[in-house]
Design a protein around this motif. Structure first.
Motif, PDB file in Angstrom:
ATOM      1  N   ARG A   1      18.152  23.060 110.332  1.00 40.66           N
ATOM      2  CA  ARG A   1      18.425  21.934 111.223  1.00 40.66           C
ATOM      3  C   ARG A   1      19.575  21.107 110.682  1.00 40.66           C
ATOM      4  O   ARG A   1      19.619  20.788 109.498  1.00 40.66           O
ATOM      5  CB  ARG A   1      17.188  21.057 111.376  1.00 40.66           C
TER       6      ARG A   1
ATOM      7  N   THR B   1      21.571  17.743 110.103  1.00 42.07           N
ATOM      8  CA  THR B   1      21.081  16.393 109.850  1.00 42.07           C
ATOM      9  C   THR B   1      22.230  15.416 109.628  1.00 42.07           C
ATOM     10  O   THR B   1      23.375  15.822 109.383  1.00 42.07           O
ATOM     11  CB  THR B   1      20.168  16.357 108.603  1.00 42.07           C
TER      12      THR B   1
ATOM     13  N   VAL C   1      22.617  12.065 107.057  1.00 42.87           N
ATOM     14  CA  VAL C   1      21.877  11.513 105.919  1.00 42.87           C
ATOM     15  C   VAL C   1      22.709  10.528 105.106  1.00 42.87           C
ATOM     16  O   VAL C   1      23.931  10.532 105.154  1.00 42.87           O
ATOM     17  CB  VAL C   1      21.399  12.639 104.963  1.00 42.87           C
TER      18      VAL C   1
ATOM     19  N   PRO D   1      17.215  14.571 111.718  1.00 40.26           N
ATOM     20  CA  PRO D   1      17.830  15.763 112.301  1.00 40.26           C
ATOM     21  C   PRO D   1      18.601  15.317 113.548  1.00 40.26           C
ATOM     22  O   PRO D   1      18.173  14.395 114.253  1.00 40.26           O
ATOM     23  CB  PRO D   1      16.637  16.655 112.659  1.00 40.26           C
TER      24      PRO D   1
ATOM     25  N   GLU E   1      21.992  19.334 106.133  1.00 41.55           N
ATOM     26  CA  GLU E   1      21.193  20.386 106.762  1.00 41.55           C
ATOM     27  C   GLU E   1      19.864  20.522 106.034  1.00 41.55           C
ATOM     28  O   GLU E   1      19.814  20.462 104.810  1.00 41.55           O
ATOM     29  CB  GLU E   1      21.933  21.719 106.714  1.00 41.55           C
TER      30      GLU E   1
ATOM     31  N   SER F   1       8.733  14.511 106.565  1.00 39.11           N
ATOM     32  CA  SER F   1       9.099  13.936 107.869  1.00 39.11           C
ATOM     33  C   SER F   1       8.016  12.935 108.243  1.00 39.11           C
ATOM     34  O   SER F   1       6.828  13.263 108.209  1.00 39.11           O
ATOM     35  CB  SER F   1       9.190  15.030 108.934  1.00 39.11           C
TER      36      SER F   1
END
Length: 169
Positions: free
Chosen positions: A17, A19, A21, A76, A91, A134
């Motif tokens: 996924r 992302t 960040v 994500p 990622e 998460s």
């Protein structure tokens, strides 16, 4: 349900996924002061770029010593973003992972990580060096609060089978 008798641990084939960040090298006690501002910075950068968040906030960790972690905190996203201040593209890797839902306060997460490591060991599997959490519920939102505490999806990538003679099966 407690962390030691918590939800089932499952082996999952995870898709990578994209992302957005904010990164840092932190000691555990620095984490609470890092996360809120990191999530806010990422949300603002994603909005400025017209991108879309595709899942809950997460924090990824990789130990770099006894008391420090490389940390990535963010979301994500639907498409790769461009760097924006402290926000970077990232990622979450794909591949085999072990997952479980931790229900309860942050302070009891080590029990869940212990359960995961035991689960891997019994099956002759080795954990990857990076793991993530998460945050499925907001502990500060009473309308969505689980009666037993916040819900956190704990994800531990699986690196490989343990070498023979190291405690597998």
């Amino acid at each position: 349900m407690t962390a030691t008798t918590g939800p089932e641990i499952t082996l999952v084939d995870t898709e990578p996924r994209v992302t957005a960040v904010v990164c840092g090298r932190l000691r555990p006690e620095q984490l609470p002061g890092f996360l809120g501002p990191a999530f806010q910075a990422v949300a603002a950068a994603v909005e400025r770029q017209g991108a879309h968040v595709t899942g809950p906030p997460f924090t990824a960790y990789r130990a770099v010593g006894d008391r420090e972690f490389d940390v990535e905190a963010g979301f994500p996203v639907a498409a790769r973003i461009v760097p924006d201040g402290s926000v970077r593209p990232g990622e979450l890797p794909g591949g085999q992972t072990v997952e479980t839902i931790h229900i309860g306060p942050y302070e009891t997460l080590p029990e869940t990580y212990g359960r995961i490591l035991d689960w891997l060991r019994v099956r002759g599997l080795q954990p990857g060096r990076r793991m993530w959490e998460s945050y499925l519920t907001d502990p500060d939102d009473p309308e969505h609060r689980h009666p037993e505490g916040p819900q956190t999806l704990v994800v531990q990538p699986v690196e490989a089978e343990l070498p023979a003679g190291t405690g597998g099966r």
